[in-house]
Design a protein around this motif. Structure first.
Motif, PDB file in Angstrom:
ATOM      1  N   ASN A   1      62.967  50.187  39.424  1.00 16.79           N
ATOM      2  CA  ASN A   1      62.718  48.992  39.077  1.00 16.79           C
ATOM      3  C   ASN A   1      63.555  48.707  37.917  1.00 16.79           C
ATOM      4  O   ASN A   1      63.480  49.405  36.880  1.00 16.79           O
ATOM      5  CB  ASN A   1      61.259  48.585  38.729  1.00 16.79           C
TER       6      ASN A   1
ATOM      7  N   GLY B   1      63.371  46.342  35.623  1.00 16.12           N
ATOM      8  CA  GLY B   1      62.793  45.647  34.569  1.00 16.12           C
ATOM      9  C   GLY B   1      62.937  44.403  34.233  1.00 16.12           C
ATOM     10  O   GLY B   1      63.167  44.212  33.249  1.00 16.12           O
TER      11      GLY B   1
ATOM     12  N   THR C   1      60.165  52.868  36.565  1.00 16.94           N
ATOM     13  CA  THR C   1      60.997  51.742  35.821  1.00 16.94           C
ATOM     14  C   THR C   1      61.922  52.314  35.019  1.00 16.94           C
ATOM     15  O   THR C   1      61.833  53.075  34.204  1.00 16.94           O
ATOM     16  CB  THR C   1      59.796  50.960  34.934  1.00 16.94           C
TER      17      THR C   1
END
Length: 149
Positions: A118, A120, A148
């Motif tokens: 991800n 972020g 993340t």
């Protein structure tokens, strides 16, 4: 568990993600599908980053071939030492939202666990542009591990 899909880009975080997937695969005796994607519109930047990746030697002008060879290179580097079998897939996709391609590859290769990073994004960025990890979580019928950045 049948098979793991690990979605990778040329970042240290994605390298760590692939290693995590490899450790799980080694412990459970499953294969890893290593998926490297390059989205239309960002392919020049992405392919340049791939070509500059430490230890990766590329001499082709074909984007799809470079991306496939990158997936294969990461498999050799990370999964081979763990004794994990892997299938490298490199694709150039015509969208900036790769979640549907990720899910298609997972389903076509009988994967029941997806590893994805991800980036972020802020809540506003997610609202405007969507979020790949979130879309995979909501639409994939299996386990999703998100790391993340």
């Amino acid at each position: 568990m049948n098979r793991i899909l690990a979605v990778v880009k040329p970042t240290e975080t994605d390298l760590e993600l692939l290693e995590e997937a490899g450790v799980v695969a080694a412990a459970t005796g499953v294969e890893v599908v290593v998926l490297a994607l390059v989205s239309e519109g960002s392919e020049d930047v992405s392919v340049d980053a791939i070509r500059q990746w430490d230890g990766f030697d590329d001499n082709t002008d074909e984007t799809a071939e470079t991306v496939h060879r990158f997936a294969e290179h990461l498999g050799n580097q990370i999964l081979d030492p763990l004794g994990v079998e892997y299938l490298p897939i490199g694709e150039r996709i015509e969208t900036t939202r790769p979640s549907s391609k990720i899910i298609d590859v997972a389903e076509n290769h009988d994967c029941d666990h997806v590893y994805v990073t991800n980036r972020g994004r802020s809540p506003t960025g997610k609202a405007l542009f969507g979020d790949t990890a979130q879309s995979v979580i909501l639409n994939f019928d299996g386990f999703v591990t998100v790391r993340t950045v």
